[in-house]
Write an enzyme that holds these catalytic residues in place. Structure first.
Site, PDB file in Angstrom:
ATOM      1  N   HIS A  34      19.629 -17.041  15.016  1.00  0.00           N
ATOM      2  CA  HIS A  34      18.718 -17.600  16.033  1.00  0.00           C
ATOM      3  C   HIS A  34      19.210 -17.307  17.454  1.00  0.00           C
ATOM      4  O   HIS A  34      18.978 -18.086  18.373  1.00  0.00           O
ATOM      5  CB  HIS A  34      18.514 -19.112  15.828  1.00  0.00           C
ATOM      6  N   SER A 130       9.674  -4.824   5.412  1.00  0.00           N
ATOM      7  CA  SER A 130       8.579  -4.571   6.361  1.00  0.00           C
ATOM      8  C   SER A 130       9.037  -3.629   7.480  1.00  0.00           C
ATOM      9  O   SER A 130       8.339  -2.668   7.808  1.00  0.00           O
ATOM     10  CB  SER A 130       8.029  -5.885   6.928  1.00  0.00           C
ATOM     11  N   ASP A 174      15.276  -6.563  13.095  1.00  0.00           N
ATOM     12  CA  ASP A 174      14.901  -5.844  11.870  1.00  0.00           C
ATOM     13  C   ASP A 174      14.714  -4.354  12.127  1.00  0.00           C
ATOM     14  O   ASP A 174      15.305  -3.506  11.456  1.00  0.00           O
ATOM     15  CB  ASP A 174      13.595  -6.411  11.287  1.00  0.00           C
TER      16      ASP A 174
HETATM   17  P1  ADP Z   1      10.597  -8.604   4.016  1.00  0.00           P
HETATM   18  O1  ADP Z   1      10.426  -7.827   5.272  1.00  0.00           O
HETATM   19  O2  ADP Z   1      11.645  -9.657   4.112  1.00  0.00           O
HETATM   20  O3  ADP Z   1      10.816  -7.744   2.804  1.00  0.00           O
HETATM   21  P2  ADP Z   1       7.885  -9.243   4.586  1.00  0.00           P
HETATM   22  O4  ADP Z   1       6.962 -10.270   4.045  1.00  0.00           O
HETATM   23  O5  ADP Z   1       8.123  -9.192   6.040  1.00  0.00           O
HETATM   24  O6  ADP Z   1       9.246  -9.398   3.767  1.00  0.00           O
HETATM   25  O7  ADP Z   1       7.378  -7.800   4.158  1.00  0.00           O
HETATM   26  C1  ADP Z   1       7.041  -7.528   2.816  1.00  0.00           C
HETATM   27  C2  ADP Z   1       5.742  -6.742   2.772  1.00  0.00           C
HETATM   28  O8  ADP Z   1       5.974  -5.373   3.171  1.00  0.00           O
HETATM   29  C3  ADP Z   1       5.154  -6.647   1.394  1.00  0.00           C
HETATM   30  O9  ADP Z   1       4.373  -7.782   1.087  1.00  0.00           O
HETATM   31  C4  ADP Z   1       4.304  -5.379   1.506  1.00  0.00           C
HETATM   32  O10 ADP Z   1       3.085  -5.672   2.127  1.00  0.00           O
HETATM   33  C5  ADP Z   1       5.125  -4.502   2.456  1.00  0.00           C
HETATM   34  N1  ADP Z   1       5.959  -3.566   1.672  1.00  0.00           N
HETATM   35  C6  ADP Z   1       7.289  -3.584   1.499  1.00  0.00           C
HETATM   36  N2  ADP Z   1       7.705  -2.567   0.723  1.00  0.00           N
HETATM   37  C7  ADP Z   1       6.601  -1.879   0.378  1.00  0.00           C
HETATM   38  C8  ADP Z   1       6.329  -0.713  -0.429  1.00  0.00           C
HETATM   39  N3  ADP Z   1       7.297  -0.040  -1.042  1.00  0.00           N
HETATM   40  N4  ADP Z   1       5.056  -0.320  -0.542  1.00  0.00           N
HETATM   41  C9  ADP Z   1       4.059  -0.984   0.066  1.00  0.00           C
HETATM   42  N5  ADP Z   1       4.237  -2.068   0.821  1.00  0.00           N
HETATM   43  C10 ADP Z   1       5.480  -2.522   0.987  1.00  0.00           C
HETATM   44 MG    MG Z   2       9.767  -8.632   7.132  1.00  0.00          MG
END
Ligand code: ADP
Ligand code: MG
Length: 381
Positions: A34, A130, A174
């Site tokens: 944070h 993401s 990130d």
């Molecule tokens: P984090 O960033 O912690 O993994 P988020 O909710 O911010 O979690 O992002 C996850 C989202 O990113 C998934 O729900 C999907 O929409 C997208 N995503 C991640 N990896 C892939 C992939 N290999 N193919 C398609 N979409 C993906």
């Molecule tokens: Mg994310």
């Protein structure tokens, strides 16, 4: 996940070869909890798992997106502003957000194309899949259009996509770590600039992520509340942001500030000092000191910032009791999510299993155990 695998998968889905293959890693918040929105500093690790993107242009004005993440190909027209998608097409909001962001940086988006995303990074585990898909997409779109802006711009394009198109108000950590990562190094970010740098990661240590799959029901509200408390605490201390408050100044103000505001401020001010101390210890190759700082960071989350949970505390307590563990802390925003341990070779899969079983006995569900190393940042393969 190498280039040949991506090429073969692309050929299977689209019946031809890609023009470009890119890859970007996920990240771990190493220390600096944070601190970003308080104008402070943070250290992150680009991990050796990520998202790869393969792309080839089409000349019929169609954009076809495919990922095993949803399984079906999403076909959209290239003409006009990208429109936000929902349901099982909502994952395309990440590449679409990147396409929508490009003109804001004076850059062109490709028209029609076939697009494939592949991943060895669990999504939604707090490892920022993401940011990985955003940066891999950005490099692919820029590559096929022959544009090569500097790395900071690529990072900002990813953040813009996430903030403005997907609608997640994440800081620069990130995308910054995914963009500036280097094998064998950690990424240092001064969020005020932002300014990016790397520091050496001493050999002989690896990361273990324990993902609890827990998430506080009120996590968004709690996050917003901490943000507000930090801004109010800064004001009470005569500063715009907590980064301007020294540890001495904070101590001298203790009696005159609201006790809760004081605890929140103390966490942030001391955490920024811990990032500094951590950079020095990393440069000295002193993993014992680095580990102690990680665990102190967690205790501060637990008692001062109050963004930990009994589940995360259980894992930290169990991990620091194991041989070979230098330190452990919650990683990310808190209020559930994952714990990271920094460990030497004395900590093995058998030790990790023991911790996971003890956690399951107490809290019902087994955490995912993900061992990982530090890998390279986003790149064209
Ligand atoms: P984090 O960033 O912690 O993994 P988020 O909710 O911010 O979690 O992002 C996850 C989202 O990113 C998934 O729900 C999907 O929409 C997208 N995503 C991640 N990896 C892939 C992939 N290999 N193919 C398609 N979409 C993906
Ligand atoms: Mg994310």
């Amino acid at each position: 996940m190498n280039k040949a695998t991506l090429v073969a998968q692309f050929e299977k889905v689209f019946g031809r070869a890609p023009e470009i293959v890119t890859r970007a890693p996920g990240r771990i918040e190493f220390i600096g909890n944070h601190t970003d929105y308080n104008g402070g500093t943070v250290l992150g690790a680009s991990i050796d798992r990520g998202v790869a993107v393969a792309l080839a242009r089409r000349d019929d004005g169609q954009r076809h997106f495919h990922s095993r993440y949803s399984g079906r190909t999403v076909a959209l027209p290239a003409a006009g502003e990208p429109a936000k998608q929902s349901g099982d097409a909502s994952w395309t909001n990440y590449p679409l957000g990147v396409l929508a962001a490009l003109p804001h940086f004076g850059l062109r988006a490709p028209e029609g194309f076939d697009y494939l995303a592949e991943s060895d990074l669990p999504a939604g585990a707090g490892l920022s899949s993401s940011a990985a898909i955003e940066l891999a997409s950005a490099l692919a779109f820029l590559g096929v259009t022959g544009q090569s802006p500097d790395r900071e711009t690529v990072v900002k394009i990813g953040k813009h996509a996430e903030n403005h198109f997907v609608g997640v108000p994440c800081g620069i950590l990130d995308q910054g770590v995914s963009g500036f990562g280097k094998s064998g190094r950690l990424v240092f970010i001064d969020c005020a600039g932002p300014r990016f740098d790397t520091v050496p990661m001493p050999a002989g240590a690896s990361f273990w992520i324990f993902n609890t799959h827990t998430k506080h029901a009120l996590v968004d509200g709690l996050y917003a509340a901490r943000h507000r408390e930090c801004m109010e605490a800064a004001k009470a201390l005569g500063a715009k942001l907590l980064v301007e408050v020294s540890t001495e100044k904070l101590r001298s103000a203790e009696a005159s500030v609201d006790p809760v505001a004081f605890k929140r401020a103390r966490h942030v001010v001391e955490e920024i000092a811990r990032v500094d101390a951590c950079v020095k210890a990393l440069r000295a190759g002193d993993l014992a000191t680095v580990g102690a700082l990680l665990t102190t960071s967690h205790r501060s989350s637990q008692h001062l910032f109050e963004n930990s949970t009994p589940e995360l505390d259980f894992l930290v307590d169990a991990l620091v009791a194991e041989p070979g563990v230098f330190g452990a802390r919650l990683t990310g925003g808190g209020f559930g999510g994952a714990v990271m341990a920094l460990a030497g070779p004395g900590f093995t899969a058998a030790h990790a299993e023991k911790v996971a079983l003890a956690y399951a006995a107490k809290h019902g569900e087994r955490p995912d155990v993900l061992p990982m190393g530090v890998g390279d940042g986003a790149a064209v393969l």
